[in-house]
Design a protein around this motif. Sequence first.
Motif, PDB file in Angstrom:
ATOM      1  N   ASP A  96      -3.666   7.054  -2.405  1.00  0.00           N
ATOM      2  CA  ASP A  96      -4.909   6.199  -2.063  1.00  0.00           C
ATOM      3  C   ASP A  96      -4.483   5.538  -0.599  1.00  0.00           C
ATOM      4  O   ASP A  96      -3.537   5.699  -0.119  1.00  0.00           O
ATOM      5  CB  ASP A  96      -5.287   5.220  -3.105  1.00  0.00           C
ATOM      6  CG  ASP A  96      -4.128   4.391  -3.566  1.00  0.00           C
ATOM      7  OD1 ASP A  96      -2.907   4.289  -2.795  1.00  0.00           O
ATOM      8  OD2 ASP A  96      -4.056   3.854  -4.719  1.00  0.00           O
ATOM      9  N   GLU A  97      -5.172   4.262  -0.329  1.00  0.00           N
ATOM     10  CA  GLU A  97      -4.826   3.372   0.519  1.00  0.00           C
ATOM     11  C   GLU A  97      -3.439   2.955   0.650  1.00  0.00           C
ATOM     12  O   GLU A  97      -2.828   3.023   1.717  1.00  0.00           O
ATOM     13  CB  GLU A  97      -5.888   2.740   1.004  1.00  0.00           C
ATOM     14  CG  GLU A  97      -5.799   1.708   2.014  1.00  0.00           C
ATOM     15  CD  GLU A  97      -6.927   0.537   2.121  1.00  0.00           C
ATOM     16  OE1 GLU A  97      -6.674  -0.308   3.048  1.00  0.00           O
ATOM     17  OE2 GLU A  97      -7.911   0.627   1.562  1.00  0.00           O
ATOM     18  N   LEU A  98      -3.096   2.286  -0.289  1.00  0.00           N
ATOM     19  CA  LEU A  98      -1.793   1.800  -0.629  1.00  0.00           C
ATOM     20  C   LEU A  98      -0.791   2.644  -0.417  1.00  0.00           C
ATOM     21  O   LEU A  98       0.313   2.503   0.320  1.00  0.00           O
ATOM     22  CB  LEU A  98      -1.961   0.927  -1.835  1.00  0.00           C
ATOM     23  CG  LEU A  98      -0.317   0.367  -2.038  1.00  0.00           C
ATOM     24  CD1 LEU A  98       0.121  -0.650  -1.163  1.00  0.00           C
ATOM     25  CD2 LEU A  98      -0.161  -0.132  -3.409  1.00  0.00           C
ATOM     26  N   CYS A  99      -0.982   3.890  -0.936  1.00  0.00           N
ATOM     27  CA  CYS A  99      -0.104   5.121  -0.749  1.00  0.00           C
ATOM     28  C   CYS A  99       0.140   5.444   0.407  1.00  0.00           C
ATOM     29  O   CYS A  99       1.246   5.574   1.077  1.00  0.00           O
ATOM     30  CB  CYS A  99      -0.593   6.316  -1.661  1.00  0.00           C
ATOM     31  SG  CYS A  99       0.360   7.890  -1.337  1.00  0.00           S
ATOM     32  N   ARG A 100      -0.954   5.460   1.394  1.00  0.00           N
ATOM     33  CA  ARG A 100      -0.931   5.976   2.758  1.00  0.00           C
ATOM     34  C   ARG A 100      -0.141   5.043   3.641  1.00  0.00           C
ATOM     35  O   ARG A 100       0.502   5.353   4.528  1.00  0.00           O
ATOM     36  CB  ARG A 100      -2.190   6.268   3.175  1.00  0.00           C
ATOM     37  CG  ARG A 100      -2.957   7.590   2.797  1.00  0.00           C
ATOM     38  CD  ARG A 100      -4.500   7.527   3.188  1.00  0.00           C
ATOM     39  NE  ARG A 100      -4.959   9.100   2.867  1.00  0.00           N
ATOM     40  CZ  ARG A 100      -4.973   9.977   3.423  1.00  0.00           C
ATOM     41  NH1 ARG A 100      -4.687  10.066   4.534  1.00  0.00           N
ATOM     42  NH2 ARG A 100      -5.539  11.103   2.699  1.00  0.00           N
ATOM     43  N   ARG A 101      -0.419   3.424   3.196  1.00  0.00           N
ATOM     44  CA  ARG A 101       0.301   2.628   3.841  1.00  0.00           C
ATOM     45  C   ARG A 101       1.989   2.738   3.594  1.00  0.00           C
ATOM     46  O   ARG A 101       2.380   2.635   4.838  1.00  0.00           O
ATOM     47  CB  ARG A 101      -0.121   1.315   3.349  1.00  0.00           C
ATOM     48  CG  ARG A 101       0.771   0.073   4.028  1.00  0.00           C
ATOM     49  CD  ARG A 101       0.419  -1.297   3.208  1.00  0.00           C
ATOM     50  NE  ARG A 101       1.156  -2.258   3.984  1.00  0.00           N
ATOM     51  CZ  ARG A 101       2.453  -2.660   3.720  1.00  0.00           C
ATOM     52  NH1 ARG A 101       3.038  -1.880   3.008  1.00  0.00           N
ATOM     53  NH2 ARG A 101       3.201  -3.748   4.324  1.00  0.00           N
ATOM     54  N   ASN A 102       2.122   2.980   2.445  1.00  0.00           N
ATOM     55  CA  ASN A 102       3.663   3.238   2.398  1.00  0.00           C
ATOM     56  C   ASN A 102       4.288   4.539   2.939  1.00  0.00           C
ATOM     57  O   ASN A 102       5.513   4.436   3.455  1.00  0.00           O
ATOM     58  CB  ASN A 102       3.981   3.484   0.744  1.00  0.00           C
ATOM     59  CG  ASN A 102       3.757   2.148  -0.257  1.00  0.00           C
ATOM     60  OD1 ASN A 102       3.425   0.986   0.399  1.00  0.00           O
ATOM     61  ND2 ASN A 102       3.086   2.380  -1.223  1.00  0.00           N
ATOM     62  N   LEU A 103       3.508   5.419   2.913  1.00  0.00           N
ATOM     63  CA  LEU A 103       3.795   6.656   3.861  1.00  0.00           C
ATOM     64  C   LEU A 103       3.972   6.359   5.349  1.00  0.00           C
ATOM     65  O   LEU A 103       5.194   6.860   5.958  1.00  0.00           O
ATOM     66  CB  LEU A 103       2.924   7.741   3.680  1.00  0.00           C
ATOM     67  CG  LEU A 103       2.795   8.372   2.291  1.00  0.00           C
ATOM     68  CD1 LEU A 103       1.856   9.593   2.239  1.00  0.00           C
ATOM     69  CD2 LEU A 103       4.308   8.843   1.621  1.00  0.00           C
ATOM     70  N   VAL A 104       3.191   5.632   6.003  1.00  0.00           N
ATOM     71  CA  VAL A 104       3.417   5.221   7.351  1.00  0.00           C
ATOM     72  C   VAL A 104       4.402   4.277   7.502  1.00  0.00           C
ATOM     73  O   VAL A 104       5.100   4.626   8.412  1.00  0.00           O
ATOM     74  CB  VAL A 104       1.711   4.457   7.778  1.00  0.00           C
ATOM     75  CG1 VAL A 104       2.139   3.692   8.893  1.00  0.00           C
ATOM     76  CG2 VAL A 104       0.685   5.284   7.726  1.00  0.00           C
ATOM     77  N   MET A 105       4.621   3.463   6.583  1.00  0.00           N
ATOM     78  CA  MET A 105       6.033   2.473   6.733  1.00  0.00           C
ATOM     79  C   MET A 105       7.152   3.374   6.883  1.00  0.00           C
ATOM     80  O   MET A 105       8.087   3.280   7.734  1.00  0.00           O
ATOM     81  CB  MET A 105       5.992   1.581   5.755  1.00  0.00           C
ATOM     82  CG  MET A 105       7.133   0.552   5.708  1.00  0.00           C
ATOM     83  SD  MET A 105       6.896  -0.386   7.240  1.00  0.00           S
ATOM     84  CE  MET A 105       5.409  -1.267   6.619  1.00  0.00           C
TER      85      MET A 105
END
Length: 210
Positions: A96-105
């Motif tokens: 989800d959106e939070l998961c994708r944010r973590n991956l980008v980080m």
Amino acid sequence: MNSPAASSSSSPTAPRGRLQFLLLATLFFFPLLASYVLYFWFPDLRPSGTTNYGQLINPARPAPDLTLVDAKGAALDEQTFGVRWSYVVLAGTDCDELCRRNLVMTRQVRVAMNEKRSRIQRVLVLSDPAAVPRVAAALAPEHPDLRVLGDTGAPGARLSDFLQPAGAASYLLDPHANWLLFYPAGGETQADFKGMQKDIKKLLRLSQIG
């Protein structure tokens, strides 16, 4: 024919050379090993000014036996987390959106390490193995270096049961599959990036493993 005097004078050369090599190797590697051990297993001996951005697991915890599969359904061996430093992100049936944010980080932190990035891997572990091919294909354009795996372990024996608290942004394991740090979700992006980068730089400087 060599004289006895010549033979006796040259014979100690090889043992002396080996001894010098061992002494040099010890002088080089011992400070690295000692600093790594002191940092993680004897935190009370650290200088008072030493800080970590992530939450330190003290003492570090070795990962249990896991049953993980890749996008093709192939089972992975115990070396999955036993080769490089691993940023692990957990998800369910989708990212989800939070998961994708973590991956980008984690991607940005890895990229920022420049020539040392080869010592770091990023792993997304889904609790639904059937979703791995779909999620891996969807994330590949933006995250070509990401490993997407599925956890086939029974409840209580999954990676998500070991890595706590649930819902953290990411977890860091060393090349011996020891869990060292976790980063709580919901942090400020710029602070998270700088803090995570500072942590991994320190770890790679202290340790030559991975």
